[in-house]
Design a protein around this motif. Structure first.
Motif, short mmCIF file in Angstrom:
data_model
loop_
_atom_site.label_atom_id
_atom_site.label_comp_id
_atom_site.label_asym_id
_atom_site.label_seq_id
_atom_site.Cartn_x
_atom_site.Cartn_y
_atom_site.Cartn_z
N LYS A 70 0.82 -1.21 0.00
CA LYS A 70 0.00 0.00 0.00
C LYS A 70 0.86 1.26 0.00
O LYS A 70 0.35 2.35 0.22
N GLY A 71 2.18 1.10 -0.16
CA GLY A 71 3.08 2.25 -0.17
C GLY A 71 3.57 2.69 1.19
O GLY A 71 4.27 3.69 1.31
N ILE A 72 3.22 1.96 2.24
CA ILE A 72 3.61 2.34 3.59
C ILE A 72 5.12 2.25 3.75
O ILE A 72 5.75 3.16 4.31
N GLY A 73 5.73 1.19 3.26
CA GLY A 73 7.18 1.03 3.39
C GLY A 73 7.94 2.15 2.71
O GLY A 73 8.89 2.71 3.27
N SER A 74 7.53 2.51 1.50
CA SER A 74 8.23 3.59 0.80
C SER A 74 8.00 4.94 1.49
O SER A 74 8.90 5.78 1.52
N GLN A 75 6.84 5.15 2.09
CA GLN A 75 6.61 6.38 2.85
C GLN A 75 7.50 6.42 4.10
O GLN A 75 8.03 7.48 4.45
N LEU A 76 7.66 5.28 4.75
CA LEU A 76 8.55 5.21 5.91
C LEU A 76 9.98 5.56 5.52
O LEU A 76 10.64 6.36 6.20
N VAL A 77 10.46 4.97 4.43
CA VAL A 77 11.84 5.22 4.00
C VAL A 77 12.01 6.67 3.56
O VAL A 77 13.02 7.31 3.86
N ALA A 78 11.02 7.23 2.86
CA ALA A 78 11.10 8.63 2.44
C ALA A 78 11.18 9.56 3.65
O ALA A 78 11.98 10.51 3.66
N ARG A 79 10.38 9.29 4.67
CA ARG A 79 10.43 10.12 5.87
C ARG A 79 11.76 9.96 6.59
O ARG A 79 12.34 10.94 7.10
N ALA A 80 12.27 8.74 6.62
CA ALA A 80 13.59 8.49 7.23
C ALA A 80 14.67 9.26 6.47
O ALA A 80 15.59 9.82 7.08
N ALA A 81 14.57 9.31 5.15
CA ALA A 81 15.52 10.07 4.33
C ALA A 81 15.42 11.56 4.65
O ALA A 81 16.45 12.25 4.79
N ASP A 82 14.21 12.07 4.78
CA ASP A 82 14.02 13.49 5.13
C ASP A 82 14.66 13.80 6.48
O ASP A 82 15.32 14.83 6.65
N GLU A 83 14.45 12.93 7.45
CA GLU A 83 15.01 13.13 8.79
C GLU A 83 16.54 13.07 8.75
O GLU A 83 17.21 13.85 9.44
N SER A 84 17.08 12.18 7.95
CA SER A 84 18.54 12.05 7.81
C SER A 84 19.13 13.29 7.16
O SER A 84 20.17 13.81 7.58
#
Length: 130
Positions: free
Chosen positions: A79-93
Motif C-alpha cells: 500500500k506504499g507504507i514502506g516507501s513512505q517510511l523510508v522517504a520520511r527516514a531520508a528526510d530526517e537524515s
C-alpha cells in the motif's frame, strides 16, 4: 495512516511487528534502549494507534546514515507504507546533515529499494562475524 518520528517504543509491540513482517518467530528485543543508544531516528506508521510499519536509521555521526529494519505488517503490505517510511527516514537524515543514506537488502527487495524508494545500486562488501 500516520507517520510518527522518534515515537515512544514498546518493545513487545515492535518485536511482534518485526516477527510478523519477517515471517519468523522471535523473542522480545530491547528495541527502545537500542534505538535511544544507536539510532539517528526511527519512524513508525500507525493506523488508529496500532503500529503497522517501522524503519530505523543509524549513522556514523557525520555524513553517512543507514536504513535498518524496514518492516510493514503483512495485512498492510503493498500500500506504499514502506516507501513512505523510508522517504520520511531520508528526510530526517537530510535534516540531521547527512549526505548519504545507505541500505543493504536481499535480492527480492531490490525493486522496493531501487524503484519505490529511489536508491541507486552500488557495490558493497559483507563480512560475516558469527
Amino acid at each position: 495512516m500516520e507517520l510518527r518520528v522518534r515515537f515512544p517504543v514498546d518493545d513487545q509491540v515492535l518485536s511482534a511487528l518485526h516477527s510478523l513482517a519477517f515471517g519468523a518467530p522471535g523473542e522480545v528485543e530491547p528495541w527502545a534502549a537500542r534505538l535511544e543508544r544507536h539510532a539517528l531516528t526511527w519512524v513508525g506508521a500507525f493506523d488508529n494507534d496500532e503500529l503497522i510499519g517501522f524503519v530505523q536509521v543509524c549513522w556514523d555521526g557525520g555524513a553517512h546514515a543507514f536504513v535498518l529494519d524496514t518492516a510493514v505488517h503483512p495485512d498492510h503490505g503493498r500500500k506504499g507504507i514502506g516507501s513512505q517510511l523510508v522517504a520520511r527516514a531520508a528526510d530526517e537524515s537530510r535534516a540531521a546533515g547527512c549526505e548519504w543514506l545507505h541500505v543493504d537488502y536481499e535480492p527480492h527487495l531490490a525493486s522496493f529499494y531501487l524503484d519505490a524508494c529511489g536508491f541507486t545500486p552500488t557495490d558493497a562488501g559483507l563480512l560475516k562475524l558469527r
